[in-house]
Write a protein that holds these residues in place. Sequence first.
Motif, PDB file in Angstrom:
ATOM      1  N   LEU A 151      -2.727 -23.997 -35.389  1.00  0.00           N
ATOM      2  CA  LEU A 151      -1.315 -24.064 -36.029  1.00  0.00           C
ATOM      3  C   LEU A 151      -1.334 -24.854 -36.249  1.00  0.00           C
ATOM      4  CD1 LEU A 151      -0.957 -23.761 -31.726  1.00  0.00           C
ATOM      5  CD2 LEU A 151      -0.453 -22.145 -33.180  1.00  0.00           C
ATOM      6  N   THR A 152       0.006 -24.977 -37.107  1.00  0.00           N
ATOM      7  CA  THR A 152       0.645 -25.645 -38.204  1.00  0.00           C
ATOM      8  C   THR A 152       1.747 -26.690 -37.467  1.00  0.00           C
ATOM      9  OG1 THR A 152       2.407 -24.462 -38.769  1.00  0.00           O
ATOM     10  CG2 THR A 152       0.372 -24.593 -39.847  1.00  0.00           C
ATOM     11  N   GLY A 153       2.153 -27.337 -37.656  1.00  0.00           N
ATOM     12  CA  GLY A 153       3.242 -28.942 -36.813  1.00  0.00           C
ATOM     13  C   GLY A 153       2.568 -28.810 -35.421  1.00  0.00           C
ATOM     14  N   ALA A 154       4.127 -29.988 -35.100  1.00  0.00           N
ATOM     15  CA  ALA A 154       3.737 -30.063 -33.466  1.00  0.00           C
ATOM     16  C   ALA A 154       4.514 -30.349 -32.944  1.00  0.00           C
ATOM     17  CB  ALA A 154       3.296 -31.506 -33.562  1.00  0.00           C
ATOM     18  N   ALA A 155       5.025 -30.089 -31.155  1.00  0.00           N
ATOM     19  CA  ALA A 155       6.634 -30.070 -30.945  1.00  0.00           C
ATOM     20  C   ALA A 155       6.805 -31.619 -30.696  1.00  0.00           C
ATOM     21  CB  ALA A 155       5.678 -29.680 -29.392  1.00  0.00           C
ATOM     22  N   ALA A 156       8.266 -31.398 -31.406  1.00  0.00           N
ATOM     23  CA  ALA A 156       8.648 -32.928 -30.989  1.00  0.00           C
ATOM     24  C   ALA A 156      10.439 -32.460 -30.343  1.00  0.00           C
ATOM     25  CB  ALA A 156       8.904 -33.030 -32.137  1.00  0.00           C
ATOM     26  N   ALA A 157      11.058 -32.904 -30.162  1.00  0.00           N
ATOM     27  CA  ALA A 157      11.906 -33.536 -29.717  1.00  0.00           C
ATOM     28  C   ALA A 157      13.014 -34.019 -30.222  1.00  0.00           C
ATOM     29  CB  ALA A 157      12.594 -34.415 -28.206  1.00  0.00           C
ATOM     30  N   ASN A 158      13.949 -33.210 -31.878  1.00  0.00           N
ATOM     31  CA  ASN A 158      14.239 -33.566 -33.066  1.00  0.00           C
ATOM     32  C   ASN A 158      15.439 -34.070 -32.550  1.00  0.00           C
ATOM     33  OD1 ASN A 158      12.464 -32.525 -34.854  1.00  0.00           O
ATOM     34  ND2 ASN A 158      12.988 -31.492 -35.104  1.00  0.00           N
ATOM     35  N   SER A 159      16.098 -33.151 -32.284  1.00  0.00           N
ATOM     36  CA  SER A 159      17.748 -33.995 -30.709  1.00  0.00           C
ATOM     37  C   SER A 159      17.745 -34.132 -30.109  1.00  0.00           C
ATOM     38  CB  SER A 159      18.848 -34.727 -32.287  1.00  0.00           C
ATOM     39  OG  SER A 159      18.691 -33.374 -32.626  1.00  0.00           O
ATOM     40  N   VAL A 160      18.753 -34.024 -29.101  1.00  0.00           N
ATOM     41  CA  VAL A 160      19.183 -33.469 -27.596  1.00  0.00           C
ATOM     42  C   VAL A 160      20.839 -33.785 -27.979  1.00  0.00           C
ATOM     43  CG1 VAL A 160      19.208 -33.227 -25.426  1.00  0.00           C
ATOM     44  CG2 VAL A 160      17.130 -33.468 -27.082  1.00  0.00           C
ATOM     45  N   HIS A 161      21.554 -32.543 -27.807  1.00  0.00           N
ATOM     46  CA  HIS A 161      22.634 -32.908 -27.557  1.00  0.00           C
ATOM     47  C   HIS A 161      23.182 -32.475 -25.971  1.00  0.00           C
ATOM     48  CE1 HIS A 161      22.272 -33.280 -32.300  1.00  0.00           C
ATOM     49  NE2 HIS A 161      23.566 -33.947 -31.885  1.00  0.00           N
ATOM     50  N   ALA A 162      24.471 -32.887 -25.722  1.00  0.00           N
ATOM     51  CA  ALA A 162      25.174 -32.801 -24.357  1.00  0.00           C
ATOM     52  C   ALA A 162      26.412 -32.322 -24.367  1.00  0.00           C
ATOM     53  CB  ALA A 162      24.804 -33.614 -23.551  1.00  0.00           C
ATOM     54  N   MET A 163      26.988 -31.322 -23.909  1.00  0.00           N
ATOM     55  CA  MET A 163      28.248 -30.977 -23.354  1.00  0.00           C
ATOM     56  C   MET A 163      29.129 -32.200 -24.450  1.00  0.00           C
ATOM     57  SD  MET A 163      30.509 -28.793 -21.017  1.00  0.00           S
ATOM     58  CE  MET A 163      31.425 -30.330 -20.122  1.00  0.00           C
ATOM     59  N   SER A 164      30.328 -32.762 -24.622  1.00  0.00           N
ATOM     60  CA  SER A 164      31.150 -33.726 -24.813  1.00  0.00           C
ATOM     61  C   SER A 164      32.565 -33.234 -24.690  1.00  0.00           C
ATOM     62  CB  SER A 164      30.984 -33.972 -26.132  1.00  0.00           C
ATOM     63  OG  SER A 164      31.717 -35.454 -26.319  1.00  0.00           O
ATOM     64  N   LYS A 165      33.689 -33.844 -24.811  1.00  0.00           N
ATOM     65  CA  LYS A 165      35.048 -33.101 -25.111  1.00  0.00           C
ATOM     66  C   LYS A 165      35.181 -31.904 -25.934  1.00  0.00           C
ATOM     67  CE  LYS A 165      36.931 -36.959 -26.087  1.00  0.00           C
ATOM     68  NZ  LYS A 165      37.338 -37.954 -26.676  1.00  0.00           N
ATOM     69  N   VAL A 166      36.186 -30.851 -25.795  1.00  0.00           N
ATOM     70  CA  VAL A 166      36.762 -30.121 -25.967  1.00  0.00           C
ATOM     71  C   VAL A 166      38.275 -29.870 -26.661  1.00  0.00           C
ATOM     72  CG1 VAL A 166      37.802 -27.902 -26.242  1.00  0.00           C
ATOM     73  CG2 VAL A 166      35.705 -27.851 -24.956  1.00  0.00           C
ATOM     74  N   ILE A 167      39.074 -30.517 -27.536  1.00  0.00           N
ATOM     75  CA  ILE A 167      40.053 -30.331 -27.909  1.00  0.00           C
ATOM     76  C   ILE A 167      41.265 -29.757 -28.639  1.00  0.00           C
ATOM     77  CG2 ILE A 167      41.703 -32.178 -30.152  1.00  0.00           C
ATOM     78  CD1 ILE A 167      40.017 -33.670 -28.114  1.00  0.00           C
ATOM     79  N   PHE A 168      41.647 -28.933 -27.711  1.00  0.00           N
ATOM     80  CA  PHE A 168      43.218 -28.038 -27.588  1.00  0.00           C
ATOM     81  C   PHE A 168      44.345 -28.600 -28.872  1.00  0.00           C
ATOM     82  CE2 PHE A 168      46.398 -25.894 -26.006  1.00  0.00           C
ATOM     83  CZ  PHE A 168      46.096 -24.405 -25.866  1.00  0.00           C
ATOM     84  N   GLU A 169      44.765 -28.555 -29.882  1.00  0.00           N
ATOM     85  CA  GLU A 169      45.564 -27.852 -29.999  1.00  0.00           C
ATOM     86  C   GLU A 169      46.171 -30.138 -30.128  1.00  0.00           C
ATOM     87  OE1 GLU A 169      47.833 -26.271 -32.339  1.00  0.00           O
ATOM     88  OE2 GLU A 169      46.267 -24.853 -31.533  1.00  0.00           O
TER      89      GLU A 169
END
Length: 301
Positions: A151-169
């Motif tokens: 196998l090539t590469g290794a498992a990693a968490a490069n970046s994790v994102h969570a839900m944030s706000k929504v701007i409507f108009e």
Amino acid sequence: MALPRLHEIHPGSFDDLVINQLDQVDPSPGIEALIAMGGGTVDQLLIATAYAEPKVKVTSRDTQTVLAGCNFGSGRSIETLAKLQYQLRQNGGIYAGAGAHMTLTSTLGFLYIEEFGAKQDDKEGADISCTYVPLFDGTNLPLVVNTNQSLTGAAAANSVHAMSKVIFENSQLEGVQSFRVKSGLEVEIKRADGELYPRICVIKKRAPTIEVECLNLGIISTLTLGGTYPITNGLAAYLQRVVAGGGRYAANTNNHISARATAGSYKVESLSGSKGDNTMVKITAMQTGGPLTIATATTIP
């Protein structure tokens, strides 16, 4: 003795785009059979391959990496090597050593993003879904099976994102519970000259949307239930990067992801309520005139 061979998915690559934090990898061979029948019998007389149209569905939590490496509105041509990896589990241990695993490889194809998004309180963060269409290079099968691989590469968490706000108009839409950003890409795959496998995949339609679910009935007084409502200042949905061991990166840092609809129309999709529960409103922003605007390193207002 019957000993199952257990494999787990391992980080895959599409040319130089390495996708980590995999949730699911689903290759489909897409084989259609050519079947010969004949008068005088109810049985099939011959079965062969009519054609094959393989596809691979990939779901990952590595949202920022995928968005940065594959254009959301136009996809990415793979011209060197796509590789899906399967790691053999070791009986009595964790994983087997080098040279014991399996890969699927493709020398030519087209990768495109279908959707990404997040939910309030999600315990694993935002996710992104892609489709890879392997193509025939004239020599190799669209998907080649390789055994006894390292196998090539290794498992990693490069970046994790969570839900944030929504701007409507230009104002924050309160009560958001989830959003999904969809590319709306439809592709056409073609074979010719009697070949069994496709050599070409093109985008034939693009209808991007941002779907938002919220606990906020007030939004329907603006959008109404009588028809579509024009986008003026736009709708923007944000994913906020997670700090390892902590909470979130500050909103004013360039660590976040945004998707913006700037032209087109809104519509109310549904109002869903039941006894003892809260009514959920689902609205959709439908972009016209081009793809959504995606930013992978932006601030949150």
